[in-house]
Design an enzyme around this catalytic site. Structure first.
Site: not given
Ligand code: IMP
Ligand code: MG
Length: 194
Positions: A111, A114, A163-164, A170
């Site tokens: 999805d 980040d 944050f979206v 969610d």
């Molecule tokens: P990362 O890339 O390991 O930092 O984590 C990514 C995960 O963080 C995603 O799969 C989402 O579950 C969550 N996440 C990151 N940004 C957002 C956001 O803006 N809204 C909601 N969930 C987010």
């Molecule tokens: Mg995810």
């Protein structure tokens, strides 16, 4: 294809949104474009799409139906991690894949990417199982937040470092059912709250 009620229909939820970044129509159009590209690139390969629950489920459902070649799907579930574990990119797998992926063409569907730490951990885990190919498709990308380089083969949209919510994303398990993606009002979003 997807259910598209106007934002006003989501009364209380929409009231928590300060700005819509991508409408349901924009998302649907982009998902179709990516679906066409994947169908062309993976012709004759019978790819396996892998997603991590729960955020990816609306994107996975729409993407699958925009893909016109034979394709399989599987999901993983990971434990909610603590801030410390998260910072180190550590992930605990709660539900693993149903089948081995050796010699399969894998498309990892996300999805949002980040920091990339979670995805990096999971990609390494899957690589060790010797798939034929392993590529990444993400609907949303937050490039400013990236801590680790991740090659992305298919990308829907860039997001700002905000944050979206919506379309599966969610805030405390809410807002996943919005068909669009938007910014939360500051009075709703309290990052420091428990
Ligand atoms: P990362 O890339 O390991 O930092 O984590 C990514 C995960 O963080 C995603 O799969 C989402 O579950 C969550 N996440 C990151 N940004 C957002 C956001 O803006 N809204 C909601 N969930 C987010
Ligand atoms: Mg995810």
């Amino acid at each position: 294809m997807s259910i598209q009620l106007p934002p006003e229909a989501y009364g209380e939820l929409t009231q928590g949104i300060s700005r819509i970044l991508y409408t349901a129509e924009q998302i649907e159009q982009r998902v179709h474009e990516i679906g066409r590209e994947i169908s062309r690139d993976y012709e004759g390969c019978r790819p396996l799409f892998i997603g991590v629950l729960k955020g990816v489920f609306p994107f996975m459902a729409d993407l699958l139906r925009a893909v016109t070649i034979p394709v399989e799907v599987d999901f993983m579930a990971i434990a909610n991690y603590t801030a410390v574990a998260r910072g180190q990119g550590f992930v605990r797998v709660q539900k693993d894949l149903d089948e081995p992926i050796t010699n399969r063409h894998i498309l990892f569907v996300e999805d949002v990417i980040d920091t990339g730490l979670t995805l990096n951990y999971l990609l390494n885990l899957l690589k060790a199982r010797n798939p034929a190919t392993l590529k990444v498709c993400t609907l949303f990308d937050k490039p400013e937040r990236r801590l680790i380089r991740i090659p992305i083969r298919y990308r829907g949209f860039d997001l700002p470092d905000r944050f979206v919510v919506g379309y599966g994303l969610d805030y405390r398990e809410m807002y996943r059912n919005l068909p669009f993606v938007g910014l939360l009002k500051p009075e709703v979003f309290r990052p420091s709250a428990p």
